[in-house]
Each structure stands twice: as structure tokens, then as C-alpha cells.
Motif scaffolding. Structure first.
Motif, short mmCIF file in Angstrom:
data_model
loop_
_atom_site.label_atom_id
_atom_site.label_comp_id
_atom_site.label_asym_id
_atom_site.label_seq_id
_atom_site.Cartn_x
_atom_site.Cartn_y
_atom_site.Cartn_z
N VAL A 56 0.85 -1.18 0.00
CA VAL A 56 0.00 0.00 0.00
C VAL A 56 0.90 1.24 0.00
N THR A 57 0.40 2.31 -0.62
CA THR A 57 1.06 3.61 -0.59
C THR A 57 0.08 4.62 -0.03
N ASN A 58 0.53 5.36 0.98
CA ASN A 58 -0.31 6.40 1.59
C ASN A 58 0.32 7.75 1.31
N ASN A 59 -0.43 8.60 0.61
CA ASN A 59 0.03 9.95 0.27
C ASN A 59 -0.66 10.98 1.15
N PHE A 60 0.14 11.84 1.73
CA PHE A 60 -0.35 12.96 2.50
C PHE A 60 0.21 14.24 1.89
N THR A 64 4.90 10.84 1.91
CA THR A 64 4.40 9.62 1.29
C THR A 64 5.03 8.43 2.02
N ASP A 66 5.33 4.38 1.52
CA ASP A 66 5.15 3.28 0.57
C ASP A 66 5.59 1.99 1.25
N ASN A 126 -0.90 8.15 11.06
CA ASN A 126 -2.05 7.99 10.17
C ASN A 126 -1.81 6.89 9.14
N SER A 127 -0.61 6.87 8.59
CA SER A 127 -0.25 5.87 7.60
C SER A 127 -0.24 4.47 8.21
N LEU A 130 -3.68 3.12 8.50
CA LEU A 130 -4.16 2.63 7.21
C LEU A 130 -3.51 1.30 6.84
#
Length: 146
Positions: A56-60, A64, A66, A126-127, A130
């Protein structure tokens, strides 16, 4: 908050890999934190005997995160999770590893994260939440297949 997030992430990783895990070795940990970066920048093949897959990749706004699984080919077990954390503001890229069933390596991960500033650790929290959701879902799907 940093420690709680790290513990939550690691608990989920432990739960996800509970049925089929031998533990992250120092050699595997070093590859995830150092060798993978060299591999990517040099266009080399993945370490022999392993497979890397996108998780999963989480972008804020300014960061980021990854995540990639690092899996042993011989038995399909999880060796760890590669975390590539990028600060878009400062263009810093961190290659970290989330080990499984290895307290010493877990301590090293914690010390690496502790050097980040508050805004990056908040984004990481937060990441990680997720990521936990993704791992729990994968674990749930695996249980349903049994």
C-alpha cells in the motif's frame, strides 16, 4: 503517540504473519534498509530467493509512505515489510524495515522513527493505521480461505 502507533503497527504485522513466520534475520533487515535502496537506484534484480510486492502507498500533503512486502520464495513466508518514507518538503527519503518477531530489530526501527519531527511522526501514525487496516483485511481474507 509514536510508541503507540509503532506498537499498533507491529501488533498487526505479528498477527498477520502469526501462522507462517520464522522471524526477520539481520541479513534480511539490512537488505530492506540498505540493499533495497541500492537495488532500486542501480536497476539491479531483487535479492536472490525473495520477492517484493507492493502492499500500500499512503500519500499525505507533505509525506508519502510506501509499504512493500519482502517474501521468502522458498516457503512464501513474510521476511518483513519495507517502508519507504518520503518527505516532499525536504526531499528526504528513508528506507526502513518493519521486522517481524525480532525484538532487537524492532528496537532499531523505533530508534529510526524517533528522529523524525512531530509532523512526520503524525503522518506516519495515520499511515500506520491505514496499513493496519490493509493487513487486518488480508489476514481476514486468509482466514476465510482456510
Amino acid at each position: 503517540m509514536k510508541k503507540f502507533t509503532l506498537l499498533l503497527t507491529l501488533f498487526t504485522v505479528f498477527a498477520y504473519s502469526q501462522d507462517k513466520f520464522n522471524g526477520t534475520t539481520l541479513e534480511e533487515y539490512n537488505y530492506m534498509t540498505k540493499g533495497y535502496k541500492i537495488q532500486v537506484s542501480s536497476g539491479l534484480d531483487v535479492k536472490k530467493g525473495y520477492v517484493i510486492t507492493d502492499l500500500v502507498t499512503n500519500n499525505f500533503d507533505t509525506y508519502t509512505f510506501d509499504y512493500k512486502t519482502f517474501i521468502r520464495q522458498k516457503d512464501g513466508t513474510l521476511a518483513g515489510i519495507i517502508l519507504i518514507a518520503t518527505s516532499k518538503l525536504w526531499s528526504n527519503v528513508y528506507y526502513l524495515a518493519i521486522p517481524v518477531n525480532n525484538v532487537d530489530l524492532l528496537s532499531d526501527l523505533n530508534s529510526q522513527i524517533s528522529i523524525w519531527d512531530e509532523s512526520m511522526t503524525t503522518a506516519y501514525a495515520n499511515s500506520a493505521t491505514l496499513l493496519n487496516s490493509v493487513l487486518l483485511n488480508l489476514s481476514w481474507e486468509n482466514d476465510l480461505k482456510k
